[in-house]
Design a protein around this motif. Structure first.
Motif, PDB file in Angstrom:
ATOM      1  N   MET A   5       0.879  -1.156   0.000  1.00 32.43           N
ATOM      2  CA  MET A   5       0.000   0.000   0.000  1.00 32.43           C
ATOM      3  C   MET A   5       0.924   1.214   0.000  1.00 32.43           C
ATOM      4  SD  MET A   5      -2.774  -1.407   2.731  1.00 32.43           S
ATOM      5  CE  MET A   5      -1.839  -2.768   3.418  1.00 32.43           C
ATOM      6  N   VAL A   6       0.819   2.039  -1.003  1.00 37.27           N
ATOM      7  CA  VAL A   6       1.696   3.196  -1.161  1.00 37.27           C
ATOM      8  C   VAL A   6       0.911   4.452  -0.806  1.00 37.27           C
ATOM      9  CG1 VAL A   6       3.075   4.533  -2.812  1.00 37.27           C
ATOM     10  CG2 VAL A   6       3.028   2.031  -2.954  1.00 37.27           C
ATOM     11  N   TRP A   7       1.578   5.382  -0.144  1.00 37.12           N
ATOM     12  CA  TRP A   7       0.930   6.619   0.260  1.00 37.12           C
ATOM     13  C   TRP A   7       1.909   7.774   0.191  1.00 37.12           C
ATOM     14  CZ3 TRP A   7       2.655   8.758   5.005  1.00 37.12           C
ATOM     15  CH2 TRP A   7       3.456   7.906   5.790  1.00 37.12           C
ATOM     16  N   THR A   8       1.351   8.974   0.145  1.00 39.84           N
ATOM     17  CA  THR A   8       2.149  10.188   0.219  1.00 39.84           C
ATOM     18  C   THR A   8       1.504  11.117   1.247  1.00 39.84           C
ATOM     19  OG1 THR A   8       0.934  11.291  -1.563  1.00 39.84           O
ATOM     20  CG2 THR A   8       2.922  10.049  -2.191  1.00 39.84           C
ATOM     21  N   ALA A   9       2.323  12.021   1.754  1.00 37.35           N
ATOM     22  CA  ALA A   9       1.831  13.011   2.718  1.00 37.35           C
ATOM     23  C   ALA A   9       2.517  14.339   2.431  1.00 37.35           C
ATOM     24  CB  ALA A   9       2.119  12.570   4.151  1.00 37.35           C
ATOM     25  N   ASP A  10       1.849  15.406   2.820  1.00 37.42           N
ATOM     26  CA  ASP A  10       2.438  16.731   2.640  1.00 37.42           C
ATOM     27  C   ASP A  10       3.503  16.957   3.716  1.00 37.42           C
ATOM     28  OD1 ASP A  10       1.164  17.630   5.015  1.00 37.42           O
ATOM     29  OD2 ASP A  10      -0.469  18.594   3.918  1.00 37.42           O
ATOM     30  N   ALA A  14       0.054  15.340   6.613  1.00 32.38           N
ATOM     31  CA  ALA A  14      -1.309  15.001   6.209  1.00 32.38           C
ATOM     32  C   ALA A  14      -1.258  14.127   4.951  1.00 32.38           C
ATOM     33  CB  ALA A  14      -2.124  16.259   5.940  1.00 32.38           C
ATOM     34  N   VAL A  15      -1.910  12.984   5.004  1.00 31.01           N
ATOM     35  CA  VAL A  15      -1.903  12.066   3.866  1.00 31.01           C
ATOM     36  C   VAL A  15      -2.602  12.709   2.677  1.00 31.01           C
ATOM     37  CG1 VAL A  15      -2.697   9.820   3.022  1.00 31.01           C
ATOM     38  CG2 VAL A  15      -1.774  10.024   5.335  1.00 31.01           C
ATOM     39  N   THR A  16      -1.948  12.637   1.515  1.00 28.53           N
ATOM     40  CA  THR A  16      -2.484  13.232   0.295  1.00 28.53           C
ATOM     41  C   THR A  16      -2.874  12.187  -0.746  1.00 28.53           C
ATOM     42  OG1 THR A  16      -0.235  13.498  -0.569  1.00 28.53           O
ATOM     43  CG2 THR A  16      -1.215  15.386   0.590  1.00 28.53           C
ATOM     44  N   LEU A  88      10.967  13.606   0.898  1.00 28.66           N
ATOM     45  CA  LEU A  88      11.581  14.185  -0.294  1.00 28.66           C
ATOM     46  C   LEU A  88      11.884  15.641   0.039  1.00 28.66           C
ATOM     47  CD1 LEU A  88       9.277  12.731  -3.097  1.00 28.66           C
ATOM     48  CD2 LEU A  88      11.374  11.762  -2.105  1.00 28.66           C
ATOM     49  N   ARG A  89      13.052  16.086  -0.357  1.00 36.53           N
ATOM     50  CA  ARG A  89      13.496  17.431   0.029  1.00 36.53           C
ATOM     51  C   ARG A  89      13.805  18.295  -1.191  1.00 36.53           C
ATOM     52  NH1 ARG A  89      14.770  17.167   5.514  1.00 36.53           N
ATOM     53  NH2 ARG A  89      14.936  15.038   6.309  1.00 36.53           N
ATOM     54  N   ALA A  94      14.525  21.391   2.690  1.00 36.51           N
ATOM     55  CA  ALA A  94      13.189  21.400   3.289  1.00 36.51           C
ATOM     56  C   ALA A  94      12.364  20.238   2.731  1.00 36.51           C
ATOM     57  CB  ALA A  94      12.483  22.714   3.002  1.00 36.51           C
ATOM     58  N   VAL A  95      11.582  19.619   3.607  1.00 40.04           N
ATOM     59  CA  VAL A  95      10.724  18.519   3.175  1.00 40.04           C
ATOM     60  C   VAL A  95       9.604  19.066   2.292  1.00 40.04           C
ATOM     61  CG1 VAL A  95       9.106  16.732   3.944  1.00 40.04           C
ATOM     62  CG2 VAL A  95      11.234  17.105   5.195  1.00 40.04           C
ATOM     63  N   THR A  96       9.454  18.473   1.119  1.00 35.82           N
ATOM     64  CA  THR A  96       8.386  18.879   0.197  1.00 35.82           C
ATOM     65  C   THR A  96       7.251  17.871   0.183  1.00 35.82           C
ATOM     66  OG1 THR A  96       9.475  17.787  -1.665  1.00 35.82           O
ATOM     67  CG2 THR A  96       9.965  20.125  -1.307  1.00 35.82           C
ATOM     68  N   GLU A  97       7.567  16.633   0.546  1.00 36.69           N
ATOM     69  CA  GLU A  97       6.572  15.553   0.524  1.00 36.69           C
ATOM     70  C   GLU A  97       7.176  14.333   1.211  1.00 36.69           C
ATOM     71  OE1 GLU A  97       3.699  13.628  -2.869  1.00 36.69           O
ATOM     72  OE2 GLU A  97       5.802  13.937  -3.424  1.00 36.69           O
TER      73      GLU A  97
END
Length: 121
Positions: A5-10, A14-16, A88-89, A94-97
């Motif tokens: 299960m793959v996910w991304t967050a801001d 917060a999960v996007t 990811l920076r 700075a963290v972008t995601e």
């Protein structure tokens, strides 16, 4: 095509995004919930998981990892999962995601517990 299960967050955590595998496993729609983990993570694991994720977002380590039990929609069973994420920076650092995955580790965890029980006896 990915078994995880793959996910991304801001950057705030917060999960996007969740991939289709998330929806198939949990029965929850991939978006539209303020807390997508609510009601899916085992009640004993929910607060510790949220706290660990909150610390990761606040301190921005190179890698986040935590274990918790997640409810499977097909039968309501809770299975042990390993959630991992990396930030990811941008060029300034700075963290972008955040990009993460959730992997079913239930069989491995139960085998380890059984082995520990046998060793103790």
């Amino acid at each position: 095509a990915v078994p995880q299960m793959v996910w991304t967050a801001d950057p705030r955590g917060a999960v996007t995004f969740f991939n289709r595998r998330w929806a198939e496993y949990t029965g929850a729609a991939p978006g539209g919930r303020p807390d997508p983990w609510a009601g899916l993570v085992h009640p004993d694991d929910a607060d510790p998981f949220r706290a660990a994720w909150g610390l990761a977002v606040a301190h921005q380590p190179e890698r986040f990892a935590d274990e918790f039990r997640l409810r499977r929609a097909a039968d309501g069973a809770y299975r042990w999962m390993l959630a991992t994420a990396v930030p990811l920076r941008d060029p300034a650092g700075a963290v972008t995601e955040w990009v993460g995955s959730v992997t079913d580790i239930d069989d491995q965890k139960r085998q380890a517990e059984n082995l520990e029980r046998v060793v103790r006896e």
